[in-house]
Scaffold this motif. Structure first.
Motif, mmCIF file in Angstrom:
data_model
loop_
_atom_site.group_PDB
_atom_site.id
_atom_site.type_symbol
_atom_site.label_atom_id
_atom_site.label_comp_id
_atom_site.label_asym_id
_atom_site.label_seq_id
_atom_site.Cartn_x
_atom_site.Cartn_y
_atom_site.Cartn_z
ATOM 1 N N ALA A 163 0.841 -1.213 0.000
ATOM 2 C CA ALA A 163 0.000 0.000 0.000
ATOM 3 C C ALA A 163 0.876 1.264 0.000
ATOM 4 O O ALA A 163 0.648 2.191 -0.794
ATOM 5 N N LEU A 164 1.873 1.299 0.879
ATOM 6 C CA LEU A 164 2.697 2.520 0.980
ATOM 7 C C LEU A 164 3.532 2.730 -0.283
ATOM 8 O O LEU A 164 3.706 3.868 -0.742
ATOM 9 N N SER A 165 4.013 1.630 -0.867
ATOM 10 C CA SER A 165 4.816 1.819 -2.077
ATOM 11 C C SER A 165 3.922 2.227 -3.253
ATOM 12 O O SER A 165 4.379 2.911 -4.168
ATOM 13 N N TYR A 166 2.630 1.853 -3.196
ATOM 14 C CA TYR A 166 1.708 2.350 -4.234
ATOM 15 C C TYR A 166 1.542 3.874 -4.102
ATOM 16 O O TYR A 166 1.465 4.591 -5.109
ATOM 17 N N LEU A 167 1.519 4.352 -2.865
ATOM 18 C CA LEU A 167 1.423 5.812 -2.671
ATOM 19 C C LEU A 167 2.669 6.499 -3.245
ATOM 20 O O LEU A 167 2.580 7.554 -3.860
ATOM 21 N N TRP A 176 3.759 10.625 2.285
ATOM 22 C CA TRP A 176 3.174 9.940 3.446
ATOM 23 C C TRP A 176 4.186 9.766 4.588
ATOM 24 O O TRP A 176 3.798 9.579 5.743
ATOM 25 N N ARG A 177 5.502 9.857 4.267
ATOM 26 C CA ARG A 177 6.521 9.640 5.324
ATOM 27 C C ARG A 177 6.514 10.754 6.375
ATOM 28 O O ARG A 177 6.876 10.505 7.526
ATOM 29 N N ALA A 178 6.079 11.952 5.963
ATOM 30 C CA ALA A 178 6.113 13.086 6.895
ATOM 31 C C ALA A 178 5.259 12.784 8.122
ATOM 32 O O ALA A 178 4.058 12.494 7.997
ATOM 33 N N GLY A 179 5.876 12.826 9.273
ATOM 34 C CA GLY A 179 5.155 12.593 10.527
ATOM 35 C C GLY A 179 4.837 11.133 10.797
ATOM 36 O O GLY A 179 4.102 10.831 11.739
ATOM 37 N N HIS A 180 5.365 10.235 9.976
ATOM 38 C CA HIS A 180 5.082 8.803 10.174
ATOM 39 C C HIS A 180 6.402 8.024 10.224
ATOM 40 O O HIS A 180 6.683 7.174 9.368
ATOM 41 N N ASP A 181 7.176 8.332 11.263
ATOM 42 C CA ASP A 181 8.520 7.739 11.365
ATOM 43 C C ASP A 181 8.464 6.225 11.526
ATOM 44 O O ASP A 181 9.361 5.516 11.073
ATOM 45 N N ASN A 182 7.426 5.734 12.199
ATOM 46 C CA ASN A 182 7.347 4.283 12.428
ATOM 47 C C ASN A 182 7.153 3.537 11.101
ATOM 48 O O ASN A 182 7.822 2.544 10.819
ATOM 49 N N LEU A 183 6.224 4.046 10.295
ATOM 50 C CA LEU A 183 5.991 3.402 8.992
ATOM 51 C C LEU A 183 7.194 3.574 8.068
ATOM 52 O O LEU A 183 7.546 2.669 7.305
ATOM 53 N N ASP A 184 7.837 4.732 8.159
ATOM 54 C CA ASP A 184 9.027 4.988 7.333
ATOM 55 C C ASP A 184 10.112 3.958 7.662
ATOM 56 O O ASP A 184 10.728 3.363 6.764
ATOM 57 N N ARG A 185 10.305 3.722 8.942
ATOM 58 C CA ARG A 185 11.317 2.741 9.398
ATOM 59 C C ARG A 185 10.946 1.343 8.892
ATOM 60 O O ARG A 185 11.805 0.609 8.382
ATOM 61 N N LEU A 186 9.670 0.995 8.994
ATOM 62 C CA LEU A 186 9.234 -0.321 8.508
ATOM 63 C C LEU A 186 9.500 -0.443 7.001
ATOM 64 O O LEU A 186 10.016 -1.447 6.520
ATOM 65 N N MET A 187 9.150 0.616 6.286
ATOM 66 C CA MET A 187 9.295 0.581 4.815
ATOM 67 C C MET A 187 10.762 0.432 4.415
ATOM 68 O O MET A 187 11.086 -0.305 3.477
ATOM 69 N N GLN A 188 11.643 1.129 5.137
ATOM 70 C CA GLN A 188 13.085 1.014 4.823
ATOM 71 C C GLN A 188 13.553 -0.421 5.014
ATOM 72 O O GLN A 188 14.334 -0.949 4.226
ATOM 73 N N LYS A 189 13.046 -1.052 6.076
ATOM 74 C CA LYS A 189 13.428 -2.431 6.351
ATOM 75 C C LYS A 189 12.880 -3.364 5.248
ATOM 76 O O LYS A 189 13.566 -4.242 4.765
ATOM 77 N N LEU A 190 11.633 -3.135 4.857
ATOM 78 C CA LEU A 190 11.028 -3.988 3.828
ATOM 79 C C LEU A 190 11.780 -3.861 2.505
ATOM 80 O O LEU A 190 11.950 -4.839 1.773
ATOM 81 N N MET A 191 12.242 -2.643 2.212
ATOM 82 C CA MET A 191 12.891 -2.410 0.920
ATOM 83 C C MET A 191 14.292 -3.004 0.846
ATOM 84 O O MET A 191 14.959 -2.881 -0.186
ATOM 85 N N THR A 192 14.747 -3.655 1.924
ATOM 86 C CA THR A 192 16.021 -4.400 1.838
ATOM 87 C C THR A 192 15.758 -5.853 1.421
ATOM 88 O O THR A 192 16.693 -6.605 1.206
ATOM 89 N N ARG A 193 14.489 -6.229 1.317
ATOM 90 C CA ARG A 193 14.172 -7.631 1.017
ATOM 91 C C ARG A 193 14.039 -7.831 -0.494
ATOM 92 O O ARG A 193 13.347 -7.032 -1.176
ATOM 93 N N PRO A 194 14.630 -8.898 -1.032
ATOM 94 C CA PRO A 194 14.499 -9.165 -2.470
ATOM 95 C C PRO A 194 13.039 -9.268 -2.924
ATOM 96 O O PRO A 194 12.711 -8.922 -4.060
ATOM 97 N N SER A 195 12.140 -9.720 -2.031
ATOM 98 C CA SER A 195 10.730 -9.837 -2.413
ATOM 99 C C SER A 195 10.136 -8.464 -2.768
ATOM 100 O O SER A 195 9.245 -8.369 -3.610
#
Ligand SMILES: N[C@@H](CCC(=O)N[C@@H](CS)C(=O)NCC(=O)O)C(=O)O
Length: 205
Positions: A163-167, A176-195
């Motif tokens: 959903a977030l990468s579609y945004l 969407w990252r502004a003011g959403h540090d928790n989701l930003d951190r999650l997204m950075q972690k997800l984007m290290t995965r080959p999937s």
């Protein structure tokens, strides 16, 4: 298995990420679901992607149904808890992420499929307000946790990531990252995965 889909659909991406995490083999069949030659209606009366054609030839549709099925095919990286509170939490996260996708896709269709004179800015704003409220809610719900439901990756994280990468893909100005540090951190972690890196969105040429 064959997965009929597009490279622009967040629901298709969710399924592709699950396929990659589960290390399942499949053929991705690209289809212009909006065009007159789409093969999707022959398999799914709703005319929507993703649509999974199983080896035994039956078809499955709706990303939620497909990912549940895929999770049963291999014990590798269980993504949906079998029962209880953990399962309900995972499904609730998925409903939030899919709901944000539904609203974002609806806004995008209003912006792109209608003639300017037919377009309703009120309708677009209504949908984008749902997206914003859901992003706020998910950031709060995630808090300091490593992943949506705790310490392990599950379907909830994949749905939120799709959903977030579609945004990022269709609504980059929303930031969407502004003011959403928790989701930003999650997204950075997800984007290290080959999937995630191996299933990026792409606009048709
Ligand atoms: N709830 C469905 C939504 C699928 C969906 O809306 N897919 C869009 C592409 S992003 C589609 O195929 N739209 C074609 C149409 O509505 O005619 C799912 O999770 O699979």
């Amino acid at each position: 298995m064959k997965l009929i889909g597009t490279l622009t659909s967040p629901y298709v991406r969710k399924v592709r990420i699950v396929m990659a995490e589960k290390k399942l083999d499949y053929e991705l069949v690209l289809d212009d679901v909006w065009g007159p030659d789409s093969q999707v209606p022959a398999h799914n009366p709703l005319g929507k992607v993703p649509c999974l054609i199983m080896d035994e030839n039956g078809a499955l549709f709706d990303s939620r149904v497909i990912v549940e099925y895929l999770d049963t095919l291999s014990p590798v990286g269980r993504l949906v808890p079998p029962s209880g509170r953990e399962r309900t939490q995972t499904k609730l996260w998925e409903a939030l992420a899919d709901g944000a996708m539904d609203a974002a896709v609806t806004a995008r269709l209003e912006q792109t499929m209608r003639l300017p004179a037919q377009r309703s800015q009120d309708w677009i704003d209504r949908q984008l307000n749902k997206v914003a409220a859901t992003v706020d809610h998910m950031d709060e719900l995630l808090g300091e946790q490593a992943f949506c439901t705790g310490v392990n990756l599950c379907l909830a994280d994949i749905a939120v990531g799709a959903a977030l990468s579609y945004l990022d893909f269709r609504f980059p100005d929303m930031n969407w990252r502004a003011g959403h540090d928790n989701l930003d951190r999650l997204m950075q972690k997800l984007m290290t995965r080959p999937s995630f890196t191996g299933t990026q969105f792409a606009a048709p040429k």
